[in-house]
Design an enzyme around this catalytic site. Structure first.
Site, PDB file in Angstrom:
ATOM      1  N   GLU A  79      -8.475  -5.988  -4.551  1.00  0.00           N
ATOM      2  CA  GLU A  79      -8.972  -5.607  -3.153  1.00  0.00           C
ATOM      3  C   GLU A  79     -10.108  -6.527  -2.634  1.00  0.00           C
ATOM      4  O   GLU A  79     -10.014  -6.689  -1.475  1.00  0.00           O
ATOM      5  CB  GLU A  79      -9.764  -4.120  -3.329  1.00  0.00           C
ATOM      6  CG  GLU A  79      -9.445  -3.243  -1.905  1.00  0.00           C
ATOM      7  CD  GLU A  79      -7.985  -3.103  -1.675  1.00  0.00           C
ATOM      8  OE1 GLU A  79      -7.696  -3.666  -0.714  1.00  0.00           O
ATOM      9  OE2 GLU A  79      -7.191  -2.594  -2.366  1.00  0.00           O
ATOM     10  N   THR A  81      -4.205   2.424  -2.102  1.00  0.00           N
ATOM     11  CA  THR A  81      -3.766   0.973  -2.362  1.00  0.00           C
ATOM     12  C   THR A  81      -4.343   0.396  -3.742  1.00  0.00           C
ATOM     13  O   THR A  81      -5.510   0.831  -4.056  1.00  0.00           O
ATOM     14  CB  THR A  81      -3.989   0.066  -1.075  1.00  0.00           C
ATOM     15  OG1 THR A  81      -3.237  -1.116  -1.259  1.00  0.00           O
ATOM     16  CG2 THR A  81      -5.403  -0.253  -1.096  1.00  0.00           C
ATOM     17  N   GLU A 127      -3.768  -3.115  -3.203  1.00  0.00           N
ATOM     18  CA  GLU A 127      -3.887  -4.329  -2.349  1.00  0.00           C
ATOM     19  C   GLU A 127      -2.538  -5.085  -2.363  1.00  0.00           C
ATOM     20  O   GLU A 127      -1.498  -4.449  -1.780  1.00  0.00           O
ATOM     21  CB  GLU A 127      -5.123  -5.117  -2.567  1.00  0.00           C
ATOM     22  CG  GLU A 127      -5.104  -6.672  -1.965  1.00  0.00           C
ATOM     23  CD  GLU A 127      -5.143  -6.491  -0.438  1.00  0.00           C
ATOM     24  OE1 GLU A 127      -5.290  -5.284   0.145  1.00  0.00           O
ATOM     25  OE2 GLU A 127      -4.964  -7.416   0.040  1.00  0.00           O
ATOM     26  N   THR A 161       0.950  -1.104  -0.043  1.00  0.00           N
ATOM     27  CA  THR A 161      -0.072   0.080   0.027  1.00  0.00           C
ATOM     28  C   THR A 161       0.815   1.268   0.194  1.00  0.00           C
ATOM     29  O   THR A 161       2.136   0.969  -0.084  1.00  0.00           O
ATOM     30  CB  THR A 161      -1.056   0.061   1.289  1.00  0.00           C
ATOM     31  OG1 THR A 161      -1.781  -1.215   1.219  1.00  0.00           O
ATOM     32  CG2 THR A 161      -1.711   1.149   1.580  1.00  0.00           C
TER      33      THR A 161
END
Length: 589
Positions: free
Chosen positions: A440, A419, A421, A401
């Protein structure tokens, strides 16, 4: 529109070797102190763009968006317009802290069986590298909403420096090269990702200049259309196509599942403005991000558990023991109670109540370690020294991130964590658009840890997965003390807690608090820790109590700002983690 192969290749990426006498990349400085505002991020090009915005009269929000857009160019494997994040803003005029939830959402077609096939959860490695893991990006909409609410620039003005950076390029450093190397096998299986990040079959060499004209064109189009091109237009259609028909290299043996994202999922997307979490700690006001982030509640609960112990007078071993045990308990409660508040009732007030924290703190013994995993407790009905809400355990998640912090001459501050992920997200670059898509949705639990207990973080239609991002702002009587955040998946929560207690309780300098060796207890029998933490003299004392440690190469990569007593700003970034960060102030002095 059809293009020739040569034209397509040229438009994807240009990587040039560094000529003799080429300019070095901007310096990575871990600390600067001075006037006029501050920016701290993981990347020197991005931090400099933020400082330039401040020098031209922009405010902290303008600088945050410009810096974030630049990170989408230079740190694309951690964040970018294909992802989401949480934006925390302090308004110096009103003394108010506000937050924006730009978390990604699942498609409307998603069910709690999203990652289940034939009654079994999909292997995580297969889920993350797939269209199935991609949520609707929220980052561009977050930039737009932040600028409209608190900024002075429009989206085009804020994104223009990053567009120019993508066109002219930047010098590849070891971190950029290593991140591609780490993901080379995945990236090589997607035509668009391979062409962008593995030109000639290899990552761009350290010292070469990397350009991404496709991303520059995408930035320009998003700014020109005020994001309409993404949330319903041409860019959105390309994104949906990439999710539904991932651009897998012919002959690849990787099992890449398609997703079910629709253009209508993009058109429905909204950034949510949420009340920040708030807790009192040592007489200070600590503000963080509410659900679906677990940042505010988990950091807040850990601090509340520690409130009853005078950590300033504790020995180093006692301090670290209490810190480790506090996060163990807070993580137990996080897993059980935190999810998307649109789908389940998150007991935020209870999780942050001192009464509940005290009922957890009394479990901690000075000379023994609590067994793990610890069960969760019920914040709606706290019972002293008793856990009542069933078993709890921590699933490991990705640790990539990015976080940035900004401040301006007027005293406004932003803490922003964003982010895609995992490092490299889903591994899928949107063809002809130059940006990676998130993975994500793997932040959802694939199946309920305990089928007998309702779980708040299973997939659902339009649902936002629980996050560990913890952008945090601390005030003293309405004035900023410091702002901090970090990348690192679930280790974000322990990193932020450790920095806060190091600075506020142990009276370390902010730089020393950020640089200190880290441990990250997340309700497991063993505590991951950096080598320097394990090598410290305190470890023997902790082991004598019962702590067990496993080595983690690197935990987090924080950035922070604080206000000095004479009104200057101190910007702080990591000295060494992720190759070192870049702290900047407008005028050093």
């Amino acid at each position: 529109m059809l293009r020739t192969v040569a034209a397509l290749t040229l438009s994807v990426v240009m990587v040039a070797p560094a000529p003799a006498g080429a300019a070095e990349p901007p310096p990575r400085v871990p600390e600067q102190v001075g006037w006029g505002g501050a920016v701290s991020s993981v990347d020197p090009d991005a931090s400099q763009i933020g400082i330039d915005v401040l020098r031209r009269g922009g405010n902290a929000v303008d600088a945050a968006v410009a810096t974030a857009a630049a990170l989408g160019v230079t740190d694309p494997f951690s964040a970018g317009i294909g992802g989401g994040g949480f934006f925390v803003h302090y308004d110096a005029r009103t003394g108010r802290v506000s937050t924006l939830d730009g978390r990604e959402t699942a498609p409307r077609s998603a069910t709690d069986q999203l990652f289940v096939e034939n009654g079994q959860p999909i292997p995580f490695a297969e889920a993350m590298t797939s269209g199935k893991s991609v949520g609707v990006p929220g980052t561009p909409r977050t930039w737009q909403q932040a600028l409209r609410k608190w900024g002075t620039l429009n989206l085009r003005e804020a994104m223009a420096p990053a567009e120019a950076l993508a066109r002219r390029g930047f010098v590849v450093d070891q971190t950029f090269n290593t991140q591609i190397t780490n993901n080379a096998a995945r990236f090589a299986d997607f035509t668009s990702t391979r062409d962008l990040y593995l030109p000639g079959g290899q990552p761009p060499a350290v010292g070469s200049t990397f350009r991404n004209p496709q991303l520059a064109d995408t930035y320009r189009e998003l700014a020109r259309t005020e994001l309409a091109s993404l949330y319903g237009g041409a860019v959105g259609r390309d994104l949906v196509d990439a999710v539904r028909k991932p651009p897998v290299v012919p002959g690849s043996t990787r099992n890449v599942r398609s997703g079910d994202l629709q253009l209508s999922d993009l058109t429905r997307y909204q950034v949510e403005r949420r009340d920040p979490t708030h807790t009192r700690y040592r007489g200070l006001d600590v503000y963080g991000m509410a659900a679906p982030s677990s940042g505010g509640t988990t950091v807040g609960e850990a601090l509340n558990i520690l409130e009853s112990t005078d950590l300033s007078k504790a020995s180093d071993v006692e301090y670290l023991h209490r810190f480790i045990e506090s996060t163990k308990l807070a993580f137990a409660d996080r897993l059980r109670w935190v999810g998307d508040p649109a789908f389940s009732r998150v007991p935020t007030e209870g999780l942050l109540s001192q009464k509940f924290a005290d009922s957890r703190a009394c479990l901690i013994k000075p000379d023994a370690v609590l067994p793990a995993p610890q069960p969760a407790a019920d914040p709606r009905d706290p019972k002293a020294c008793e856990a009542t809400a069933g078993t709890s355990a921590q699933r490991e998640d990705a640790e990539r991130t990015t976080h940035l912090t900004t401040a301006d001459r007027w005293g406004n501050v932003v803490a922003y964590t964003l982010t895609i992920e995992a490092e490299g997200g889903s591994g899928i670059v949107v063809p002809n658009r130059g940006f990676l898509l998130n993975n994500e949705l793997t932040d959802f639990e694939f199946v309920a840890p305990n089928p007998a207990v309702p779980h708040p973080n299973l997939p659902g239609p339009g649902k936002r997965p629980r996050s560990s991002m913890a952008p945090t702002i601390v005030l003293d009587h309405g004035k900023v003390v410091l702002a901090v955040g970090s990348p690192g998946g679930a280790t974000i929560l322990t990193t932020v807690t450790q920095i806060l207690t190091g600075r506020l309780d142990r009276k370390l300098s902010l730089l020393d608090a950020v640089a200190a060796p880290r441990a990250s207890q997340r309700n497991a029998a063993t505590t991951p820790a950096e080598a320097a933490f394990i090598a410290a003299s305190t470890t023997a004392g902790l082991q004598a109590i019962g702590h067990r440690f496993s080595q983690n190469a690197e935990i987090g990569a924080a950035t922070a700002v604080e206000r000095t007593k004479d009104g200057r700003w101190r910007a702080v970034a990591e000295p060494t983690r992720r190759g070192g960060g870049a702290a900047r102030v407008v005028k050093v002095g």
